[in-house]
Scaffold this motif. Sequence first.
Motif, PDB file in Angstrom:
ATOM      1  N   ALA A   3     -11.132  -5.236 -16.056  1.00  0.00           N
ATOM      2  CA  ALA A   3     -12.170  -5.351 -17.089  1.00  0.00           C
ATOM      3  C   ALA A   3     -11.857  -4.497 -18.303  1.00  0.00           C
ATOM      4  CB  ALA A   3     -13.529  -4.953 -16.515  1.00  0.00           C
ATOM      5  N   ASP A   4     -10.874  -3.606 -18.213  1.00  0.00           N
ATOM      6  CA  ASP A   4     -10.536  -2.686 -19.299  1.00  0.00           C
ATOM      7  C   ASP A   4     -10.371  -3.423 -20.623  1.00  0.00           C
ATOM      8  OD1 ASP A   4      -9.278  -0.927 -21.083  1.00  0.00           O
ATOM      9  OD2 ASP A   4      -8.233   0.126 -19.504  1.00  0.00           O
ATOM     10  N   TRP A   5      -9.426  -4.343 -20.702  1.00  0.00           N
ATOM     11  CA  TRP A   5      -9.153  -5.038 -21.963  1.00  0.00           C
ATOM     12  C   TRP A   5     -10.249  -6.040 -22.305  1.00  0.00           C
ATOM     13  CZ3 TRP A   5      -3.277  -6.207 -22.998  1.00  0.00           C
ATOM     14  CH2 TRP A   5      -2.600  -4.984 -23.090  1.00  0.00           C
ATOM     15  N   PHE A   6     -10.890  -6.646 -21.287  1.00  0.00           N
ATOM     16  CA  PHE A   6     -12.000  -7.560 -21.569  1.00  0.00           C
ATOM     17  C   PHE A   6     -13.129  -6.831 -22.295  1.00  0.00           C
ATOM     18  CE2 PHE A   6     -10.568 -10.102 -17.676  1.00  0.00           C
ATOM     19  CZ  PHE A   6      -9.983 -11.102 -18.450  1.00  0.00           C
ATOM     20  N   GLU A   7     -13.468  -5.622 -21.820  1.00  0.00           N
ATOM     21  CA  GLU A   7     -14.547  -4.864 -22.449  1.00  0.00           C
ATOM     22  C   GLU A   7     -14.147  -4.407 -23.843  1.00  0.00           C
ATOM     23  OE1 GLU A   7     -16.779  -3.141 -18.436  1.00  0.00           O
ATOM     24  OE2 GLU A   7     -15.557  -1.788 -19.665  1.00  0.00           O
ATOM     25  N   ARG A   8     -12.895  -4.046 -24.030  1.00  0.00           N
ATOM     26  CA  ARG A   8     -12.436  -3.688 -25.372  1.00  0.00           C
ATOM     27  C   ARG A   8     -12.542  -4.882 -26.323  1.00  0.00           C
ATOM     28  NH1 ARG A   8      -6.674  -0.938 -25.326  1.00  0.00           N
ATOM     29  NH2 ARG A   8      -7.046  -1.229 -27.569  1.00  0.00           N
ATOM     30  N   GLU A   9     -12.232  -6.074 -25.856  1.00  0.00           N
ATOM     31  CA  GLU A   9     -12.335  -7.263 -26.701  1.00  0.00           C
ATOM     32  C   GLU A   9     -13.790  -7.539 -27.072  1.00  0.00           C
ATOM     33  OE1 GLU A   9     -11.109 -12.009 -26.736  1.00  0.00           O
ATOM     34  OE2 GLU A   9     -10.859 -10.815 -24.917  1.00  0.00           O
ATOM     35  N   ALA A  10     -14.716  -7.419 -26.104  1.00  0.00           N
ATOM     36  CA  ALA A  10     -16.135  -7.635 -26.410  1.00  0.00           C
ATOM     37  C   ALA A  10     -16.646  -6.586 -27.389  1.00  0.00           C
ATOM     38  CB  ALA A  10     -16.957  -7.602 -25.117  1.00  0.00           C
ATOM     39  N   PHE A  11     -16.159  -5.356 -27.272  1.00  0.00           N
ATOM     40  CA  PHE A  11     -16.524  -4.315 -28.235  1.00  0.00           C
ATOM     41  C   PHE A  11     -15.978  -4.646 -29.619  1.00  0.00           C
ATOM     42  CE2 PHE A  11     -14.795  -0.510 -30.407  1.00  0.00           C
ATOM     43  CZ  PHE A  11     -15.990   0.020 -30.870  1.00  0.00           C
ATOM     44  N   ASP A  12     -14.735  -5.079 -29.686  1.00  0.00           N
ATOM     45  CA  ASP A  12     -14.089  -5.384 -30.957  1.00  0.00           C
ATOM     46  C   ASP A  12     -14.749  -6.578 -31.645  1.00  0.00           C
ATOM     47  OD1 ASP A  12     -12.342  -5.529 -33.075  1.00  0.00           O
ATOM     48  OD2 ASP A  12     -10.554  -5.904 -31.892  1.00  0.00           O
ATOM     49  N   MET A  13     -14.970  -7.660 -30.914  1.00  0.00           N
ATOM     50  CA  MET A  13     -15.467  -8.896 -31.504  1.00  0.00           C
ATOM     51  C   MET A  13     -16.980  -8.902 -31.745  1.00  0.00           C
ATOM     52  SD  MET A  13     -12.822 -10.916 -31.993  1.00  0.00           S
ATOM     53  CE  MET A  13     -12.005  -9.421 -32.553  1.00  0.00           C
ATOM     54  N   TYR A  14     -17.751  -8.196 -30.878  1.00  0.00           N
ATOM     55  CA  TYR A  14     -19.210  -8.257 -30.971  1.00  0.00           C
ATOM     56  C   TYR A  14     -19.859  -6.910 -31.255  1.00  0.00           C
ATOM     57  CZ  TYR A  14     -18.872 -12.932 -28.953  1.00  0.00           C
ATOM     58  OH  TYR A  14     -18.569 -14.246 -28.727  1.00  0.00           O
ATOM     59  N   GLY A  15     -19.149  -5.805 -31.045  1.00  0.00           N
ATOM     60  CA  GLY A  15     -19.763  -4.490 -31.197  1.00  0.00           C
ATOM     61  C   GLY A  15     -20.605  -4.089 -30.006  1.00  0.00           C
ATOM     62  N   ILE A  16     -20.347  -4.674 -28.829  1.00  0.00           N
ATOM     63  CA  ILE A  16     -21.051  -4.301 -27.606  1.00  0.00           C
ATOM     64  C   ILE A  16     -20.402  -3.028 -27.055  1.00  0.00           C
ATOM     65  CG2 ILE A  16     -21.654  -5.002 -25.262  1.00  0.00           C
ATOM     66  CD1 ILE A  16     -21.434  -7.929 -26.249  1.00  0.00           C
ATOM     67  N   PHE A  17     -21.214  -2.006 -26.801  1.00  0.00           N
ATOM     68  CA  PHE A  17     -20.688  -0.741 -26.296  1.00  0.00           C
ATOM     69  C   PHE A  17     -20.702  -0.735 -24.773  1.00  0.00           C
ATOM     70  CE2 PHE A  17     -22.073   0.279 -30.575  1.00  0.00           C
ATOM     71  CZ  PHE A  17     -21.034   1.070 -31.044  1.00  0.00           C
ATOM     72  N   PHE A  18     -19.639  -0.171 -24.188  1.00  0.00           N
ATOM     73  CA  PHE A  18     -19.525  -0.075 -22.734  1.00  0.00           C
ATOM     74  C   PHE A  18     -19.427   1.395 -22.352  1.00  0.00           C
ATOM     75  CE2 PHE A  18     -18.220  -4.342 -23.720  1.00  0.00           C
ATOM     76  CZ  PHE A  18     -18.814  -5.091 -22.723  1.00  0.00           C
ATOM     77  N   GLY A  72     -18.879   4.633 -20.317  1.00  0.00           N
ATOM     78  CA  GLY A  72     -17.980   5.005 -19.239  1.00  0.00           C
ATOM     79  C   GLY A  72     -16.621   4.335 -19.294  1.00  0.00           C
ATOM     80  N   HIS A  73     -16.383   3.537 -20.339  1.00  0.00           N
ATOM     81  CA  HIS A  73     -15.056   2.914 -20.474  1.00  0.00           C
ATOM     82  C   HIS A  73     -14.023   3.999 -20.789  1.00  0.00           C
ATOM     83  CE1 HIS A  73     -11.745   0.575 -22.138  1.00  0.00           C
ATOM     84  NE2 HIS A  73     -12.272  -0.482 -21.539  1.00  0.00           N
ATOM     85  N   PRO A  74     -12.846   3.938 -20.169  1.00  0.00           N
ATOM     86  CA  PRO A  74     -11.860   5.017 -20.360  1.00  0.00           C
ATOM     87  C   PRO A  74     -11.205   5.056 -21.733  1.00  0.00           C
ATOM     88  CG  PRO A  74     -10.942   3.253 -19.000  1.00  0.00           C
ATOM     89  CD  PRO A  74     -12.396   2.939 -19.183  1.00  0.00           C
ATOM     90  N   ASP A  75     -11.257   3.949 -22.498  1.00  0.00           N
ATOM     91  CA  ASP A  75     -10.543   3.929 -23.785  1.00  0.00           C
ATOM     92  C   ASP A  75     -11.142   2.844 -24.674  1.00  0.00           C
ATOM     93  OD1 ASP A  75      -8.664   4.446 -25.758  1.00  0.00           O
ATOM     94  OD2 ASP A  75      -7.138   3.152 -24.873  1.00  0.00           O
ATOM     95  N   LEU A  76     -12.402   3.006 -25.047  1.00  0.00           N
ATOM     96  CA  LEU A  76     -13.097   1.948 -25.792  1.00  0.00           C
ATOM     97  C   LEU A  76     -12.715   2.019 -27.264  1.00  0.00           C
ATOM     98  CD1 LEU A  76     -15.092  -0.357 -25.369  1.00  0.00           C
ATOM     99  CD2 LEU A  76     -16.930   1.212 -26.018  1.00  0.00           C
ATOM    100  N   ARG A  77     -11.803   1.158 -27.676  1.00  0.00           N
ATOM    101  CA  ARG A  77     -11.383   1.039 -29.069  1.00  0.00           C
ATOM    102  C   ARG A  77     -10.999  -0.414 -29.320  1.00  0.00           C
ATOM    103  NH1 ARG A  77      -5.482   1.662 -28.935  1.00  0.00           N
ATOM    104  NH2 ARG A  77      -4.886   2.246 -26.816  1.00  0.00           N
ATOM    105  N   ARG A  78     -10.817  -0.741 -30.591  1.00  0.00           N
ATOM    106  CA  ARG A  78     -10.494  -2.120 -30.951  1.00  0.00           C
ATOM    107  C   ARG A  78      -9.170  -2.536 -30.308  1.00  0.00           C
ATOM    108  NH1 ARG A  78     -13.685  -4.338 -34.967  1.00  0.00           N
ATOM    109  NH2 ARG A  78     -14.976  -2.888 -36.158  1.00  0.00           N
ATOM    110  N   ILE A  79      -9.060  -3.849 -30.065  1.00  0.00           N
ATOM    111  CA  ILE A  79      -7.872  -4.341 -29.388  1.00  0.00           C
ATOM    112  C   ILE A  79      -7.219  -5.506 -30.130  1.00  0.00           C
ATOM    113  CG2 ILE A  79      -9.163  -5.964 -27.934  1.00  0.00           C
ATOM    114  CD1 ILE A  79      -7.239  -5.271 -25.641  1.00  0.00           C
ATOM    115  N   LEU A  80      -7.974  -6.242 -30.962  1.00  0.00           N
ATOM    116  CA  LEU A  80      -7.435  -7.409 -31.670  1.00  0.00           C
ATOM    117  C   LEU A  80      -7.396  -7.211 -33.181  1.00  0.00           C
ATOM    118  CD1 LEU A  80      -9.170 -10.290 -29.670  1.00  0.00           C
ATOM    119  CD2 LEU A  80      -6.806  -9.531 -29.493  1.00  0.00           C
ATOM    120  N   THR A  81      -8.395  -6.546 -33.740  1.00  0.00           N
ATOM    121  CA  THR A  81      -8.427  -6.362 -35.188  1.00  0.00           C
ATOM    122  C   THR A  81      -7.623  -5.127 -35.587  1.00  0.00           C
ATOM    123  OG1 THR A  81     -10.506  -5.144 -35.020  1.00  0.00           O
ATOM    124  CG2 THR A  81     -10.650  -7.501 -35.452  1.00  0.00           C
ATOM    125  N   ASP A  82      -7.423  -4.976 -36.885  1.00  0.00           N
ATOM    126  CA  ASP A  82      -6.582  -3.905 -37.414  1.00  0.00           C
ATOM    127  C   ASP A  82      -7.328  -2.574 -37.360  1.00  0.00           C
ATOM    128  OD1 ASP A  82      -4.409  -2.704 -38.564  1.00  0.00           O
ATOM    129  OD2 ASP A  82      -4.818  -3.400 -40.603  1.00  0.00           O
TER     130      ASP A  82
END
Length: 213
Positions: A114-129, A131-141
């Motif tokens: 779920a690591d990268w899935f949650e990062r993608e949802a954060f990047d695309m929608y701004g949904i915060f997770f 306890g995520h170990p590394d919540l940062r953007r994954i697709l955008t610049d």
Amino acid sequence: MTWPVSSEALEALGQATVANSGGDVTSHAVAFGELTLTVPLPRIVGALTYLRDHPGCQFQQLIDLAGVDYPERERRFDVVYHLLSLTRNVRVRVKLETDEDTPVPSITGVYPCADWFEREAFDMYGIFFEGHPDLRRILTDYGFHGHPLRKDFPMTGYVELRYDDELKRVVYEPVKAVEWRNWDFLSPWEGAERGFAALPGDEKALAKPADAK
């Protein structure tokens, strides 16, 4: 792939999950041959742990995690989890609701993928997770402003970038007004009937085959 499972079997699984999960799963629905479970936001970790470990479920794999935006709702986002049981050969969908400010507990401790899935949802929608170990953007610049899959995100974006030959680097600038284009989606080999300049390749549609009479 999974073989089709009868609606009766999915209904029984949904009822048993709601009854035995100790409140982690609050409701279920079966539609179009698919089972959907609804979970309160604070209890998503417990619900997915139950679905993974209970002998009657055994959903060992997280197939996907995605966001959905309903801007007219107070809690505008759905977070949707798709699970697969290799043992039972069945899939299930799990859903919860949240908003722009309420974090969703990370499930990386239950399903590490779920690591990268949650990062993608954060990047695309701004949904915060939370306890995520590394919540940062994954697709955008780096430094990207906004979340592109929100329904209220402008089609042109907020900034544009280009390479500046004088500065020898990429520069960011406010988006300039762009001309909207009308697309006809016709095959370029057929061309389009229009009263202005033809598109490159239109002449091929007018040319007759060599053996035509």
